[in-house]
Enzyme design. Structure first.
Site, short mmCIF file in Angstrom:
data_model
loop_
_atom_site.label_atom_id
_atom_site.label_comp_id
_atom_site.label_asym_id
_atom_site.label_seq_id
_atom_site.Cartn_x
_atom_site.Cartn_y
_atom_site.Cartn_z
N GLU A 41 32.10 -21.05 32.19
CA GLU A 41 31.41 -22.25 31.71
C GLU A 41 29.91 -22.15 32.02
O GLU A 41 29.33 -22.93 32.76
CB GLU A 41 32.07 -23.48 32.33
CG GLU A 41 33.53 -23.59 31.89
CD GLU A 41 34.33 -24.68 32.58
OE1 GLU A 41 33.72 -25.56 33.23
OE2 GLU A 41 35.57 -24.65 32.47
N GLU A 74 32.57 -32.95 30.55
CA GLU A 74 32.91 -31.77 29.76
C GLU A 74 31.88 -31.69 28.63
O GLU A 74 31.86 -32.52 27.74
CB GLU A 74 34.32 -31.87 29.21
CG GLU A 74 35.41 -31.89 30.26
CD GLU A 74 35.70 -30.52 30.86
OE1 GLU A 74 35.04 -29.53 30.43
OE2 GLU A 74 36.57 -30.42 31.74
#
Length: 441
Positions: free
Chosen positions: A183, A388
């Site tokens: 990520e 997110e």
């Protein structure tokens, strides 16, 4: 990441079914013994369809795969060969998805981010950029090494304040990034915040007021080892965990966001298999990265009172704003009152309105245990959120969006971050109960 809400909330019955399903999976998901050959196989993403109930979606996680997104009756998961075999036993159609462009075989001798991703920062590049900011803005930004990763990289905390050398009496807010190796956009989010706040102090009235009245902590990289491994070959490895070995197995790594001490391993929301994408580790806070951050947060207790009042942990992907709890479907849960929940939800929904994300309780569709948000609230009573970030789906880039999106998608969260900072002195103001909870702060 966590799924997008496309169904009813998981029920207690569904959670019980999940635990029942998890038991045979755990028994069958055998890891290779120590000394066995490690193939180095990359996990891949798969689409699983025909998921009609919350219990069916939760059962995916019981295999040790990570659930990356959910849309209606379809989910996208990351799994290796062992987890894929277990997924197929569930009886749902499973289709492998294309790998991201940067997962193609790298040129001989290539290292680092592949073409199309070179504006992302490696760990060394990020540390260099941070050191340059500290040198340029010494009165606004200080750096503290709070621990070491498994492979010995510095874990750092940056303090932002109008007078960073002095402790203020105002609230403190924590921003963390990069628990999951693949990520990488979250590191860019942390760098954006550091650059935005230092560069606009004194010219932007809103930022100036916040730095004069708050202390902001940024931990820009919780998983530097995993991040370095993900790009070390010059092609993405789709790696999620840290790089800590596991005794008795050649499977490497712990999922840092299942390793926090609060309700660790309690509820079927993590994997007990070292090869699992969501492996929780052999014990709570067994990873040095989680221990370092837990100890840092505890160090902010002054005079018996936690000074950090609010936090955001940045992840990708899914475009969600999440709040505790993850380990239970109860909208309040142990130690959380209705007013606590309502304040969480009110601030979360307002932040989501500013960035276009979807707001929800973390356990909306399946359970997670041992997560940072549950620990920050359950253990330290910090109003903690997970963001997110971009994109909304694997088809739009998944964990590996091209570097051209970095400026837009980091700036997209500016207003939400400012809102949290402004609410940090009294989160209950959002529900009209400032007088009840905040008169003594």
């Amino acid at each position: 990441m966590r799924p997008r809400p496309r169904g009813v909330r998981t029920t207690v019955l569904a959670a019980a079914l999940t635990l029942a399903l998890a038991a045979p999976f755990a028994a069958r998901a055998q890891d290779p013994p120590a000394g066995a050959a490690d193939t180095g196989e990359r996990p891949h993403q798969y689409e699983v369809s025909g998921l009609a109930t919350p219990a069916a979606r939760t059962a995916l996680a019981a295999t040790g795969a990570s659930v990356d997104e959910v849309h209606g009756r379809t989910a996208v998961v990351t799994a290796d060969r062992r987890q894929l075999a277990l997924l197929r036993t569930l009886g749902h159609p499973v289709t492998r998805l294309p790998d991201p462009p940067g997962a193609a075989a790298a040129a001989p001798g290539a290292t680092g981010f592949p073409a199309g991703y070179t504006k992302y920062h490696t760990y060394a590049q990020a540390m260099s950029a941070i050191d340059a900011l500290v040198a340029r803005y010494p009165s606004l930004l200080t750096k503290t090494v709070i621990g070491k990763s498994h492979e010995g990289r510095d874990l750092i905390a940056l303090k932002l304040s109008g007078n960073a050398a002095r402790d203020k009496t105002g609230p403190e807010v924590l921003f963390t990034a990069h628990q999951h190796a693949r990520e990488h956009l979250t590191v860019e989010m942390a760098l954006y915040l550091l650059t935005e706040f230092t560069g606009k102090y004194g010219t932007d009235p809103r930022i100036t007021e916040l730095l004069d009245s708050r202390e902001i902590w940024v931990i820009p990289d919780l998983n530097p080892d995993g991040g370095a491994y993900d790009i070390a070959s010059g092609a993405f490895r789709n790696w999620r965990k840290n790089r800590q070995p596991n005794a008795g197995s050649t499977a490497v790594g712990t999922d840092l966001n299942r390793n926090w001490e609060y309700e660790w391993g309690c509820c079927g929301g993590s994997s007990g298999s070292p090869s699992g994408e969501t492996y929780r580790g052999p014990a709570a806070a067994s990873s040095p990265e989680v221990r370092a951050v837990e100890n840092f947060v505890r160090s902010r207790v002054v005079g018996g009172k936690q000074q950090i009042t609010a936090a955001i942990d940045f992840h990708t992907y899914g475009e969600l704003v999440l709040w505790p709890f993850g380990f239970t479907n109860d909208p309040t849960g142990p130690g959380m009152t209705r007013d606590d929940h309502d304040a969480f939800a009110a601030v979360g929904r307002k932040m989501a309105a500013s960035n276009g994300y979807t707001p929800e309780q973390s356990s909306e569709l399946y359970l997670t245990d041992g997560s940072i948000d549950d620990w920050l609230w359950g253990d330290q009573k910090i109003f903690a959120y997970t963001f997110e970030m971009y994109p909304s789906s694997s088809g739009a880039g998944g964990f590996y969006p091209k570097d051209t999106v970095i400026p837009r998608e980091t700036a997209r969260n500016r207003e939400a971050v400012l809102q949290l900072l402004e609410n940090a002195d009294c989160m209950y103001r959002s529900i009209g109960k400032e007088g009840t909870y905040c008169t003594t702060r």
